[in-house]
Design an enzyme around this catalytic site. Sequence first.
Site, mmCIF file in Angstrom:
data_model
loop_
_atom_site.group_PDB
_atom_site.id
_atom_site.type_symbol
_atom_site.label_atom_id
_atom_site.label_comp_id
_atom_site.label_asym_id
_atom_site.label_seq_id
_atom_site.Cartn_x
_atom_site.Cartn_y
_atom_site.Cartn_z
ATOM 1 N N ARG A 40 0.812 -1.220 0.000
ATOM 2 C CA ARG A 40 0.000 0.000 0.000
ATOM 3 C C ARG A 40 0.847 1.271 0.000
ATOM 4 O O ARG A 40 0.301 2.373 -0.047
ATOM 5 C CB ARG A 40 -0.958 -0.003 1.191
ATOM 6 C CG ARG A 40 -2.077 -1.024 1.005
ATOM 7 C CD ARG A 40 -3.231 -0.920 1.982
ATOM 8 N NE ARG A 40 -3.101 0.009 3.060
ATOM 9 C CZ ARG A 40 -2.931 -0.309 4.356
ATOM 10 N NH1 ARG A 40 -2.862 -1.564 4.718
ATOM 11 N NH2 ARG A 40 -2.848 0.629 5.274
ATOM 12 N N ASN A 41 2.164 1.138 0.051
ATOM 13 C CA ASN A 41 3.004 2.330 -0.019
ATOM 14 C C ASN A 41 2.904 2.897 -1.434
ATOM 15 O O ASN A 41 2.987 2.163 -2.414
ATOM 16 C CB ASN A 41 4.457 1.991 0.326
ATOM 17 C CG ASN A 41 5.284 3.233 0.569
ATOM 18 O OD1 ASN A 41 5.443 4.066 -0.326
ATOM 19 N ND2 ASN A 41 5.801 3.372 1.769
ATOM 20 N N GLN A 42 2.739 4.191 -1.532
ATOM 21 C CA GLN A 42 2.502 4.838 -2.828
ATOM 22 C C GLN A 42 3.785 5.308 -3.511
ATOM 23 O O GLN A 42 3.725 5.937 -4.570
ATOM 24 C CB GLN A 42 1.553 6.029 -2.623
ATOM 25 C CG GLN A 42 0.204 5.611 -2.092
ATOM 26 C CD GLN A 42 -0.654 6.785 -1.663
ATOM 27 O OE1 GLN A 42 -0.169 7.781 -1.142
ATOM 28 N NE2 GLN A 42 -1.948 6.670 -1.888
#
Length: 165
Positions: A40-42
């Site tokens: 989920r890290n962008q």
Amino acid sequence: MNLRKAALPPAVRPDIRVLVLGSLPGEASLAAGRYYAHPRNQFWALIGAVIGMETLPAQPYEARLGHLLEARVGLWDTIASAQRSGSLDSAIRAPEAAPLADLVATLPDLRCVAFNGAKAARTGRIALQRPTIALIDLPSSSPAHAARSLAEKREHWLRLQHFLG
């Protein structure tokens, strides 16, 4: 238990123009031995927009890293090691600063150091005070930093394009 965690080695080559610094990799990144491994890290979407490669997040890790270095963007962290339980920056205790000035001295084409999040900026700005290099604070790509949308973060991150041309 607060175990001592150590940063990953820098991902750089001598001709990079932009160096993106995080604080200290989270649990998923440390377990994988890869930068920004949490699904989920962008980060990969944001930096893909910066280098004009929207498909970057879908590529295998080694290809992503290769494209980043080819675009003259490097990665590292401001903290070499620290005690931390979990992945949150707020849980970092007894940090040991990374030798940022030493690394920067080996990068003659460096134009900009970008800090991925507030903790990275606070730590990194202490070590880097060279007037010839722009220091830019960016909103964190972390899934824990949900105060801004991806579109808002992207607008800030796109400022890095100026230093790559």
